[in-house]
Design a protein around this motif. Structure first.
Motif, PDB file in Angstrom:
ATOM      1  N   GLN A  12       0.841  -1.201   0.000  1.00  0.00           N
ATOM      2  CA  GLN A  12       0.000   0.000   0.000  1.00  0.00           C
ATOM      3  C   GLN A  12       0.877   1.252   0.000  1.00  0.00           C
ATOM      4  OE1 GLN A  12      -3.295   0.170  -0.321  1.00  0.00           O
ATOM      5  NE2 GLN A  12      -3.403  -2.041  -0.471  1.00  0.00           N
ATOM      6  N   PHE A  13       1.925   1.224   0.820  1.00  0.00           N
ATOM      7  CA  PHE A  13       2.836   2.361   0.908  1.00  0.00           C
ATOM      8  C   PHE A  13       3.586   2.563  -0.411  1.00  0.00           C
ATOM      9  CE2 PHE A  13       7.098   4.061   1.843  1.00  0.00           C
ATOM     10  CZ  PHE A  13       6.729   5.304   2.336  1.00  0.00           C
ATOM     11  N   LEU A  16       1.451   4.063  -3.175  1.00  0.00           N
ATOM     12  CA  LEU A  16       0.921   5.401  -2.932  1.00  0.00           C
ATOM     13  C   LEU A  16       1.350   6.410  -3.999  1.00  0.00           C
ATOM     14  CD1 LEU A  16      -0.798   7.177  -1.106  1.00  0.00           C
ATOM     15  CD2 LEU A  16       1.253   7.623   0.255  1.00  0.00           C
ATOM     16  N   ARG A  19      -0.674   5.776  -7.081  1.00  0.00           N
ATOM     17  CA  ARG A  19      -2.056   6.208  -6.878  1.00  0.00           C
ATOM     18  C   ARG A  19      -2.184   7.728  -6.951  1.00  0.00           C
ATOM     19  NH1 ARG A  19      -4.584   2.351  -2.170  1.00  0.00           N
ATOM     20  NH2 ARG A  19      -4.449   0.435  -3.362  1.00  0.00           N
ATOM     21  N   LEU A  20      -1.206   8.436  -6.393  1.00  0.00           N
ATOM     22  CA  LEU A  20      -1.241   9.897  -6.444  1.00  0.00           C
ATOM     23  C   LEU A  20      -1.127  10.403  -7.884  1.00  0.00           C
ATOM     24  CD1 LEU A  20       0.937  10.791  -3.333  1.00  0.00           C
ATOM     25  CD2 LEU A  20      -1.528  11.084  -3.590  1.00  0.00           C
TER      26      LEU A  20
END
Length: 161
Positions: A12-13, A16, A19-20
């Motif tokens: 998830q990290f 990120l 995703r951004l």
């Protein structure tokens, strides 16, 4: 069990930034869409484009997928590249690149998807992706509406003072 959660948290990290970048591109897309919409509508109304759409829709889904993915695979990285160019201080060059990438997206990729939509969405993985795109578009639309309502209320309060 704890190791699995740690691995998921790490993924998830690590995802990120991706995703951004995707969120920024979707937001820019939603902002750019009204600017390009008259051009896209005019382009879509051309008889040659209509005939091309009919031809594309008559093709097998695998060929439609290739026709759709190739320009998409060029346009989307160009958008990210344009953001990098802008971040490095070459604003005009970056804006030109991003405008051309969006033009390619709106005029070619969108037309190809529209023409082959029915067959393309028979791929479960593509249907899943498009469902997620719709969720993000809906969220951006709601966010935009919320911002507009907040600004109108603020302007109205400011005008009454």
């Amino acid at each position: 069990m704890v190791v699995k959660r740690q691995r998921q948290s790490l993924w998830q990290f690590l995802l990120l930034p991706l995703r951004l970048v995707i969120a920024v591109l979707v937001i820019i897309s939603e902002i750019a869409r009204p600017v390009y919409r008259p051009l896209v509508n005019w382009f879509a109304s051309l008889s040659i484009v209509k005939h091309f759409g009919e031809f594309v829709s008559s093709l097998p889904r695998g060929i439609i997928l290739v026709l759709f993915v190739v320009p998409l695979a060029i346009a989307e990285p160009l958008k990210i590249y344009a953001l990098i160019i802008i971040a490095r201080g070459h604003v005009i060059s970056g804006l030109i690149i991003i405008a051309l990438a969006y033009l390619m997206s709106f005029l070619l990729v969108e037309r190809l998807f529209h023409a082959g939509r029915e067959k393309l969405l028979t791929y479960a993985w593509l249907r899943w992706i498009m469902d997620r795109v719709e969720i993000v578009r809906s969220w951006v639309g709601e966010l935009k509406e919320s911002v507009v309502m907040t600004m109108r209320a603020w302007l109205q309060r400011t005008g009454d003072s």
